[in-house]
Write an enzyme that holds these catalytic residues in place. Structure first.
Site, PDB file in Angstrom:
ATOM      1  N   LYS A 178       0.834  -1.206   0.000  1.00  0.00           N
ATOM      2  CA  LYS A 178       0.000   0.000   0.000  1.00  0.00           C
ATOM      3  C   LYS A 178       0.866   1.252   0.000  1.00  0.00           C
ATOM      4  CE  LYS A 178      -4.307  -1.477   2.139  1.00  0.00           C
ATOM      5  NZ  LYS A 178      -5.227  -1.237   3.257  1.00  0.00           N
ATOM      6  N   CYS A 197      -0.922 -11.211  -7.653  1.00  0.00           N
ATOM      7  CA  CYS A 197       0.113 -10.969  -6.651  1.00  0.00           C
ATOM      8  C   CYS A 197       0.375  -9.477  -6.714  1.00  0.00           C
ATOM      9  CB  CYS A 197       1.341 -11.818  -6.911  1.00  0.00           C
ATOM     10  SG  CYS A 197       1.927 -11.791  -8.611  1.00  0.00           S
ATOM     11  N   TRP A 211       2.724 -11.265 -12.773  1.00  0.00           N
ATOM     12  CA  TRP A 211       3.449 -12.012 -13.805  1.00  0.00           C
ATOM     13  C   TRP A 211       4.395 -13.057 -13.235  1.00  0.00           C
ATOM     14  CZ3 TRP A 211       4.671  -6.486 -15.426  1.00  0.00           C
ATOM     15  CH2 TRP A 211       5.654  -5.920 -14.599  1.00  0.00           C
ATOM     16  N   ASP A 212       4.543 -13.130 -11.934  1.00  0.00           N
ATOM     17  CA  ASP A 212       5.396 -14.174 -11.371  1.00  0.00           C
ATOM     18  C   ASP A 212       4.563 -15.231 -10.629  1.00  0.00           C
ATOM     19  OD1 ASP A 212       7.929 -13.165 -12.204  1.00  0.00           O
ATOM     20  OD2 ASP A 212       7.694 -11.566 -10.740  1.00  0.00           O
ATOM     21  N   ARG A 243      14.069 -11.936 -15.625  1.00  0.00           N
ATOM     22  CA  ARG A 243      14.258 -12.951 -14.595  1.00  0.00           C
ATOM     23  C   ARG A 243      15.464 -13.849 -14.876  1.00  0.00           C
ATOM     24  NH1 ARG A 243      11.859  -9.943 -12.057  1.00  0.00           N
ATOM     25  NH2 ARG A 243       9.621  -9.915 -11.653  1.00  0.00           N
TER      26      ARG A 243
END
Lengths: 556, 626
Positions: free
Chosen positions: B305, B391, B395-396, B437
């Site tokens: 947040k 998440c 994308w992970d 990554r």
């Protein structure tokens, strides 16, 4: 999580569709499936079998029976889904043969609080719950809150009395009245008669060894082995009798396996600390050397360290009591009784597993077998020496043969191997499994110091499983076969694992005991279920390469 | 160029191919990561370098010692091409130390020792790899003998840092099938029955303007118009709005995926987003509830947040229930795998093996991901409730969870082709940042954006294979091959971060797809034990005893989850499965194909005979799907 309050069992009543508040009033009468010669000795009605690890107190209604053969729970709503996978015709999904009962716990009806019950324990009339931890790590939890008062106690007392018998001939194999017609496969070698050993000698093409039946006569010196022994051709029976005095349990080195090239595998007990024992050993080892066509001296493997130097390094195998306590830690890890306990163990699963040291002992056995196999592959005879020559020597000897001889990786071969190394050479199954000794009276059993209980045979099965992992296409039998074998080792209907030595078995047979070998799998399983024993990846290769070396690094 | 060095004769007795450290799979999989020169293999001696189409030897360094941690030092020739690093020992008896490592796996290269270092083999270079191994080479301590090869290696292993193209753009081998056609978004959506009453296909992102990390084609609730989609995109991190991942064929419960909402410290709300989520829930008539699975630990979600992100408050989203799945972020995972590498390479300490595994926490993370996927499966399958997964960026961890849940729910993804579709769809098209990554061709080895997220997911798939050995059409060999080429940069498949970048760089036109390669040698990857939906439609009556499982629900417990030794410990010869199962597997696959063909022929004969007799075939005899 389990609530802190005493569990409220009204929920069970909802489980029961036709129950209208009246306890057991509308229950249909449930009957257990009984075998010929089996008798009910204790009953509890309106019992709830709690779902494993269910913190929500879910379960199934039914009746619980104790017979002279098994503990059996009969659910009122039996369904075909109860028996998934493998279906045993003698032991149902909710049955436990009495010899398979490991420990009994009195509970408060749930899964959490419990107290160990042992024979002659005080069992309260209002027994609320009973937990049965089986030797094959199955856990059954029963709740008696809805049962007529006293029912739970009756079952518990019947179990305490019958599951831990004081006399060997109280085992169900002596009571079972079903006639038995053997249908053993012809390629299974039972190693009961001299001819069986002759077959093995011929199969291995070992001409420099001879069969002696001296151990079947009044001159017997190796009381815990069968009548037939295979020894170097050059050694006289008289010498054997003499030398036997220097070995524990009279366990002079005997031949168990050999190669056509000349190398052989022998098993022996440790030397006694007598003055001439070293001389006796070297005389015998000289005879062993002469049985090798190249006259190579044998390599001796001291599984528990050398009895003279008494050096015990990390690679040796522990005392049986140490092994047993390792197993207990492993079993604790594998028999969680509550869901919270399950998850607590789960988070440290690997460190608990490691600290049990069980897998270390498994790895040590494999390392010894690997060592023995490499010597044999180089055509050097190996003598495996250990304690009384009936425990770890059987494990290592079997594993060595599994590594070297493709025959033993088939089902018939594996069963022959067990007959040879464990049955004929007298692994004391009664003692290791905690059964009463054959022939002992109740009083004798109570007087004698308790024999060492130890899961040596399980250690062997675990090692075999590890080999299966490392060589997935090398074994004809599957993991299911091994687990079934361990389950059945605790089924006292079969005689295979019921005796300490061949002598005890023969004595029983002479009193009209019916032998019922476990290897007649058709006695328990349909063809469809026996098919689960066969490894689809198994490739029956020509036995051209006698040696398949393995290197064991990790466990699991 | 010393292409085809066949003049160097070799000892033909060499058959220890399974010890060759170039690859963990059996001998013919040496070609899996290297050479699929069509049938020319026999022209080469073993241990020779075999060049791919478009591969060139760039540097040769003789007089090099490879310090193999298992077989000891071995003297030989080190060659560097634009694709691989190749070491061939001079001594024909030590061929097991032959090395062939694609430069894509190189993570960093260091000089070891100086000109004045004492001790044998103390001067040289060390190559750190992304695939759990390091390679040490020793050079002669004179004339800066390592300089040339070191510089060449730096340049070729990290082409992007030197403004050079990746090898995939030079590689030109052709295959019978074009793997770029494996995944067609429309075909896949049609397979799931979209368009339908509740879901529609939109091309609003055709120019990647709404969301630059999403694909051009999405499926969204039919009731949501384009304006609504635009407003929702403004409220979701990086415009990654909730879109359809999977739809249950019978209950219409869906799995949708997105990124976190931009709640921020002030607790901002978006009426449009709330309405959109309501539309996703309404698209499933079976349930009056929607589960929002936030993959993060709740503490991380709260902390987000402060960065403008956050999570859906249950006050704002009526009928939605928020669940945190407690999966840690990419940095934790990277650290965990690093610890695991320390444990597995080079030597294994038996005495603290299990406690070391536990301390690495790798299996615990695997367990968490599996447990999260199981929760999603439970909601969708058993409660017929739709699930929204996100998440932080989506994308992970989101890709891990949705792809894993889909694999458990839909047997199609457990086939060889379906699995490729799954990776193309959930990972590649929805913008898992492979470039960032993995760091293809990039020398910044300590870049904080690197993380083994995809490898971790492949590990989860392997765990499923272990628990359900008959449920997958392919074996672990496919998984290992995919991991090898995740790094290798030989194929274009795992290059770049997003579909948009791949389109811009014309990846499909300029590179070869990994699936072209894999589908040209399918029989290597097939599982002989596979028992899928296609093989149970024969005439046996359904019974619980004999029907393949449609939905896989693995046990997410450390008691069952295992360390994937065949991947992580594969460089250690003592840790390999000694009896390579691959040969036997192929025999069985061939046998199975034979039997199925025979059965089909027999069924055909039978039908023909029935036909001749003027009988209609019995209804139960459904056609064979062989």
């Amino acid at each position: 999580m389990n609530e802190k309050v005493v569990p409220n069992f009204t929920s069970y009543i909802n489980v029961l569709p036709m129950n209208n508040g009246d306890k057991n009033g509308s229950l249909p009468e449930l009957k257990p499936k009984l075998l010929n010669g089996e008798q009910v000795v204790g009953v509890a009605e309106s019992v709830v079998l709690l779902a494993p690890l269910s913190e929500r107190e879910r379960g199934r209604f039914g009746s619980l029976f104790v017979t002279n053969y098994k503990l059996t729970f009969v659910p009122i709503d039996a369904s075909s889904n109860d028996e998934y996978g493998q279906r045993n015709q003698l032991v149902g999904a909710f049955d436990v043969p009495l010899t398979g009962v490991g420990a009994l716990w009195q509970t408060d009806g749930g899964l959490t609080r419990r107290r160990r019950l042992v024979p002659r324990s005080d069992v309260p009339a209002k027994l609320k719950g009973l937990q049965v931890v089986c030797k094959n790590m199955k856990v059954l939890s029963f709740n008696f809150t809805n049962s007529p008062i006293g029912n739970g106690r009756q079952v518990a007392i019947a179990l305490l009395h019958h599951a831990f018998p004081k006399r060997h001939d109280l085992l169900f194999a002596f009571e079972y009245r079903e006639p038995y017609y053997p249908t053993l496969p012809s390629d299974l070698n039972m190693f009961q008669r001299p001819g069986d050993w002759k077959r093995e000698l011929e199969r291995c093409e070992c001409p420099h060894w001879r069969i002696t039946c001296i151990n079947g006569t009044s001159d017997a010196f190796m009381l815990t082995a069968g009548e037939t022994l295979i020894v170097p051709s050059s050694v006289l029976d008289y010498n054997l009798i003499e030398s036997a005095r220097h070995f524990r349990s009279g366990r002079v080195p005997v031949w168990v396996w050999g190669r056509a090239e000349g190398a052989a595998l022998l098993r022996s007990g440790e030397l006694l600390p007598t003055e001439q024992s070293a001389t006796a050993e070297s005389v015998l080892l000289e005879q062993v050397r002469r049985s090798h066509p190249k006259l190579k001296p044998p390599h001796v493997l001291y599984l528990c360290g050398n009895s003279f130097s008494s050096i015990s390094n990390a690679g040796t195998l522990p005392s049986l009591s140490t092994l047993n306590s390792a197993y207990k830690k492993l079993a604790d890890l594998c028999t969680p009784t509550t869901l919270s306990g399950f998850w607590i163990q789960d988070s440290q699963y690997y460190s608990i597993l490691e600290s049990s040291r069980w897998l270390r002992y498994v790895a040590n056995c494999l390392a010894f077998a690997d060592d023995a196999a490499s010597h044999l592959a180089n055509n050097q005879t190996v003598v495996v020496q250990e304690g009384d020559g009936v425990d770890y020597s059987a494990v290592v000897s079997c594993l060595t043969q599994l590594l070297l001889d493709v025959h033993f990786r088939t089902i018939a071969g594996f069963q022959s191997l067990i007959q040879k190394e464990w049955i004929a050479l007298g692994h004391p199954f009664c003692d290791r499994f905690g059964l009463p000794r054959p022939g002992n009276t109740k009083e004798e059993s109570e007087r004698e110091p308790t024999a060492q209980i130890a899961p040596v045979f399980l250690l062997f099965l675990d090692c075999t499983w590890q080999l299966q992992r490392q060589f997935p296409a090398a074994f004809q039998f599957t993991e299911t076969y091994l687990t079934t074998l361990w389950d059945c080792a605790h089924n006292h209907l079969f005689d295979t694992f019921l005796f300490n030595c061949p002598r005890d078995r023969e004595l029983a047979v002479s009193k009209n005991f019916v032998q019922r070998p476990l290897w007649d799998w058709g006695e328990q399983f349909s063809e469809q279920d026996i098919a689960l024993f066969y490894n689809p990846l198994f490739a029956r290769r020509p036995p051209a390469t006698p040696v398949q070396r393995l290197y064991t690094k990790t466990k699991r | 160029m010393d292409k085809h060095n066949s003049s160097e004769l070799l000892n033909s007795d060499y058959s220890v191919s399974k010890n060759a450290s170039s690859d963990s799979l059996d001998s013919d999989s040496k070609s899996s990561s290297l050479n699929s020169k069509h049938g020319q293999d026999s022209a080469h001696g073993l241990g020779d370098i075999q060049l791919l189409d478009g591969e060139k030897v760039m540097s040769v360094s003789r007089d090099v010692t490879y310090l193999c941690p298992y077989n000891g030092p071995s003297h030989g020739v080190l060659k560097v091409t634009n694709y691989q690093l190749h070491f061939r020992p001079t001594d024909a008896t030590s061929l097991q130390t032959t090395l062939s490592v694609s430069l894509g796996v190189v993570s960093r290269i260091e000089k070891v020792g100086g000109a004045s270092s004492k001790g044998e083999n103390s001067y040289g270079i060390e190559v750190f790899c992304k695939d759990m191994r390091n390679l040490r080479f020793a050079h002669r301590q004179e004339n800066h003998s390592r300089r040339g090869i070191f510089e060449k290696l730096q340049q070729l292993a990290f082409p992007l840092s030197h403004r050079l193209p990746l090898f995939a753009f030079s590689y030109s081998e052709s295959f019978p099938e074009d793997g770029w056609n494996v995944y067609e978004p429309f075909v896949e959506l049609r397979r799931m029955g979209v368009n339908n009453d509740m879901w529609r296909i939109t091309r609003i992102n055709d120019k990647y303007e709404i969301c630059d990390s999403y694909p051009a084609v999405w499926a969204v609730p039919a009731a949501a118009n384009d304006d609504l989609l635009r407003s929702v995109a403004a409220y979701r991190s990086r415009g990654r709005i909730p879109v359809l991942a999977w739809i249950h064929p019978s209950s219409q419960a869906t799995i949708t995926r997105c990124s976190q909402p931009l709640v921020g410290v002030s607790g901002k709300r978006s009426r449009e987003d709330e309405r959109y989520i309501q539309l996703i829930m309404d698209a499933n008539a079976q349930a009056h509830k929607l589960f929002i699975m936030d993959a993060r630990p709740s503490a991380n979600a709260i902390a987000n947040k402060a960065k403008g992100g956050g999570y859906e408050s249950e006050d704002a989203y009526q009928n939605a229930e928020l669940v945190f799945l407690d999966i840690h972020n990419i940095h934790v995972m990277r650290e965990s795998l690093r610890k695991l590498k320390e444990l597995c390479f080079p030597q294994i300490d038996q005495t603290r093996w299990f406690s070391g595994i536990e301390a690495s926490c790798w299996l615990k993370h695997i367990k968490c991901i599996l447990a999260g996927a199981v929760r999603i499966v439970d909601k969708v399958e058993n409660h017929k409730t739709s699930v929204l997964v996100h998440c932080s960026d989506g994308w992970d961890r989101t890709a891990q969870l949705t792809a894993l849940a889909m694999l458990m729910l839909d047997p199609y993804y457990r086939t060889l082709r379906g699995f490729q579709v799954l990776i193309e769809k959930e990972w590649l098209s929805f913008g898992h940042k492979f470039q960032l990554r993995i760091g293809h061709g990039d020398e910044r080895h300590s870049d904080a954006d690197r993380s083994p997220v995809f490898v971790q997911w492949v590990d989860c798939v392997w765990q499923l294979q272990q628990q359900f050995p008959t449920a997958f059409e392919f074996t672990e060999r496919l998984l290992i091959t995919i991991v090898d080429h995740l790094y290798s940069c030989r194929f274009g498949t795992f290059l770049f971060n997003t579909e948009r970048e791949r389109v811009k760089e014309e990846v499909k036109a300029k590179t070869v797809s990994l699936w072209s390669y894999i589908n040209s040698r399918q029989n290597l990857y097939l599982n002989p034990l596979y028992w899928g939906p296609s093989s149970f439609s024969t005439n046996s009556p359904p019974s619980p005893y004999s029907r393949p499982q449609m939905v896989l629900v693995p046990v997410a417990s450390l008691r069952i989850i295992k360390l994937w030794k065949a991947l992580y410990c594969r460089w250690n010869p003592t840790m390999r499965q000694q009896d390579p199962i691959y040969q036997r597997t192929r025999e069985l696959v061939a046998l199975r194909a034979q039997l199925e063909a025979a059965a089909a022929a027999a069924a055909g004969d039978h039908a023909a005979r029935q036909h001749r007799l003027g009988l209609t075939p019995p209804r139960v005899a459904s056609p064979h799907h062989v």
